[in-house]
Write a protein that holds these residues in place. Structure first.
Motif, PDB file in Angstrom:
ATOM      1  N   MET A  34      40.342 -73.511  29.274  1.00  0.00           N
ATOM      2  CA  MET A  34      39.351 -72.642  28.652  1.00  0.00           C
ATOM      3  C   MET A  34      39.179 -73.036  27.200  1.00  0.00           C
ATOM      4  SD  MET A  34      39.650 -68.644  29.657  1.00  0.00           S
ATOM      5  CE  MET A  34      41.388 -68.565  29.478  1.00  0.00           C
ATOM      6  N   GLY A  35      37.983 -72.853  26.696  1.00  0.00           N
ATOM      7  CA  GLY A  35      37.755 -73.079  25.276  1.00  0.00           C
ATOM      8  C   GLY A  35      38.194 -71.862  24.478  1.00  0.00           C
TER       9      GLY A  35
ATOM     10  N   ALA B  56      38.956 -65.655  23.260  1.00  0.00           N
ATOM     11  CA  ALA B  56      38.395 -64.564  22.460  1.00  0.00           C
ATOM     12  C   ALA B  56      37.808 -63.487  23.373  1.00  0.00           C
ATOM     13  CB  ALA B  56      37.338 -65.087  21.507  1.00  0.00           C
ATOM     14  N   ALA B  57      37.095 -63.898  24.412  1.00  0.00           N
ATOM     15  CA  ALA B  57      36.494 -62.934  25.341  1.00  0.00           C
ATOM     16  C   ALA B  57      37.583 -62.150  26.077  1.00  0.00           C
ATOM     17  CB  ALA B  57      35.592 -63.652  26.338  1.00  0.00           C
ATOM     18  N   MET B  58      38.679 -62.829  26.463  1.00  0.00           N
ATOM     19  CA  MET B  58      39.767 -62.115  27.133  1.00  0.00           C
ATOM     20  C   MET B  58      40.418 -61.109  26.195  1.00  0.00           C
ATOM     21  SD  MET B  58      41.734 -64.680  29.758  1.00  0.00           S
ATOM     22  CE  MET B  58      42.804 -65.238  28.496  1.00  0.00           C
ATOM     23  N   GLY B  59      40.615 -61.483  24.931  1.00  0.00           N
ATOM     24  CA  GLY B  59      41.211 -60.558  23.962  1.00  0.00           C
ATOM     25  C   GLY B  59      40.345 -59.341  23.738  1.00  0.00           C
TER      26      GLY B  59
END
Length: 80
Positions: A9-10, A15-18
């Protein structure tokens, strides 16, 4: 598909998961707070005004901490 990035993952994925985890837990905690408030009626008891000196003196007399003579003397001092 993660094949384009070599199976990794980039930074945007992390960031989206956080952000998603913070939003998820905020919704869970908010839901619990709402359920507790709805189940308790959402109201709190009104605050009682502080007792006056005469009320405190009368309570001490009622509990037997002071006798009648001392009660009358102190009541006269409060009112005088």
């Amino acid at each position: 598909m993660m094949v384009w990035y070599g199976g990794h993952m980039g930074w945007w994925g992390y960031a989206a998961m956080g952000i998603g985890m913070v939003v998820f837990w905020a919704l869970i905690i908010g839901g619990i707070v709402v359920l507790v408030r709805l189940s308790t009626g959402g109201t709190t008891a009104p605050a009682q005004p502080p007792a006056t000196a005469e009320q405190i003196l009368a309570a001490r007399f009622a509990r037997g901490e002071i006798d009648e003579a001392e009660y009358r003397d102190r009541l006269a001092a409060l009112r005088g």
